[in-house]
Design a protein around this motif. Structure first.
Motif, PDB file in Angstrom:
ATOM      1  N   SER A   7       0.903  -1.260  -0.009  1.00  0.00           N
ATOM      2  CA  SER A   7      -0.195  -0.088   0.100  1.00  0.00           C
ATOM      3  C   SER A   7       0.732   1.364   0.156  1.00  0.00           C
ATOM      4  O   SER A   7       0.272   2.245  -0.136  1.00  0.00           O
ATOM      5  N   GLU A   8       2.030   1.032   0.185  1.00  0.00           N
ATOM      6  CA  GLU A   8       3.057   2.232   0.217  1.00  0.00           C
ATOM      7  C   GLU A   8       2.867   3.041   1.476  1.00  0.00           C
ATOM      8  O   GLU A   8       3.568   4.034   1.863  1.00  0.00           O
ATOM      9  N   HIS A   9       2.123   2.481   2.570  1.00  0.00           N
ATOM     10  CA  HIS A   9       1.726   2.994   3.839  1.00  0.00           C
ATOM     11  C   HIS A   9       2.513   2.390   4.988  1.00  0.00           C
ATOM     12  O   HIS A   9       3.003   2.791   5.952  1.00  0.00           O
ATOM     13  N   ALA A  45       6.238  -1.943   1.348  1.00  0.00           N
ATOM     14  CA  ALA A  45       6.046  -2.247  -0.250  1.00  0.00           C
ATOM     15  C   ALA A  45       5.560  -1.289  -1.138  1.00  0.00           C
ATOM     16  O   ALA A  45       4.616  -0.717  -0.602  1.00  0.00           O
ATOM     17  N   THR A  46       5.791  -1.170  -2.141  1.00  0.00           N
ATOM     18  CA  THR A  46       5.151  -0.399  -3.321  1.00  0.00           C
ATOM     19  C   THR A  46       4.814  -1.259  -4.127  1.00  0.00           C
ATOM     20  O   THR A  46       5.146  -2.258  -4.757  1.00  0.00           O
ATOM     21  N   SER A  47       3.459  -0.930  -4.834  1.00  0.00           N
ATOM     22  CA  SER A  47       2.911  -1.854  -5.899  1.00  0.00           C
ATOM     23  C   SER A  47       3.017  -0.966  -7.328  1.00  0.00           C
ATOM     24  O   SER A  47       1.939  -1.176  -8.106  1.00  0.00           O
ATOM     25  N   GLU A  51       1.039  -1.766 -10.683  1.00  0.00           N
ATOM     26  CA  GLU A  51       0.013  -0.670 -11.393  1.00  0.00           C
ATOM     27  C   GLU A  51       0.300  -0.206 -12.803  1.00  0.00           C
ATOM     28  O   GLU A  51      -0.519  -0.213 -13.548  1.00  0.00           O
ATOM     29  N   LYS A  52       1.482   0.017 -12.807  1.00  0.00           N
ATOM     30  CA  LYS A  52       2.111   0.184 -14.081  1.00  0.00           C
ATOM     31  C   LYS A  52       1.885  -0.894 -15.418  1.00  0.00           C
ATOM     32  O   LYS A  52       1.274  -0.677 -16.504  1.00  0.00           O
ATOM     33  N   ASP A  53       2.142  -1.955 -14.691  1.00  0.00           N
ATOM     34  CA  ASP A  53       2.173  -3.050 -15.969  1.00  0.00           C
ATOM     35  C   ASP A  53       0.888  -3.879 -16.007  1.00  0.00           C
ATOM     36  O   ASP A  53       0.393  -3.951 -17.183  1.00  0.00           O
ATOM     37  N   LEU A  54       0.051  -3.839 -14.721  1.00  0.00           N
ATOM     38  CA  LEU A  54      -1.253  -4.614 -14.913  1.00  0.00           C
ATOM     39  C   LEU A  54      -2.372  -3.857 -14.668  1.00  0.00           C
ATOM     40  O   LEU A  54      -3.424  -4.194 -14.775  1.00  0.00           O
ATOM     41  N   GLY A  55      -2.027  -2.529 -14.102  1.00  0.00           N
ATOM     42  CA  GLY A  55      -3.174  -1.697 -13.638  1.00  0.00           C
ATOM     43  C   GLY A  55      -3.789  -2.064 -12.127  1.00  0.00           C
ATOM     44  O   GLY A  55      -5.062  -1.977 -12.145  1.00  0.00           O
ATOM     45  N   TRP A  56      -3.052  -2.908 -11.672  1.00  0.00           N
ATOM     46  CA  TRP A  56      -3.509  -3.359 -10.335  1.00  0.00           C
ATOM     47  C   TRP A  56      -3.199  -2.349  -9.331  1.00  0.00           C
ATOM     48  O   TRP A  56      -2.060  -1.647  -9.134  1.00  0.00           O
TER      49      TRP A  56
END
Length: 80
Positions: A7-9, A45-47, A51-56
């Motif tokens: 979540s980057e939090h 952790a950052t997603s 998000e960039k590759d999969l839109g997740w």
């Protein structure tokens, strides 16, 4: 590629314990102690790549995730 999903939090061990206690309804006082030698002060952790590759993007809160896990584990516990 491999993807980190976060979540980057971040969440502390205390945050996780509090979520587990809230969801489970257990009333107990965890034993607290100093961080062990070699344990990092934090890991987040950052997603961004997912998000960039999969839109997740992450959509669940820590409590949501603990509740979902508690539900699944309760079903197995109650129906061996």
């Amino acid at each position: 590629p491999a993807y980190n999903l976060g979540s980057e939090h971040g969440a502390s061990v205390k945050d996780v314990i509090e979520a587990c206690l809230a969801v489970s309804g257990y009333d107990l006082e965890p034993e607290r102690g100093p961080r062990r030698a070699g344990d990092p002060a934090s890991i987040i952790a950052t997603s961004a790549l997912a998000e960039k590759d999969l839109g997740w993007r992450p959509t669940l809160t820590l409590r949501d995730m603990v509740a979902a896990d508690w539900d699944v584990r309760s079903r197995f516990r109650d129906n061996p």
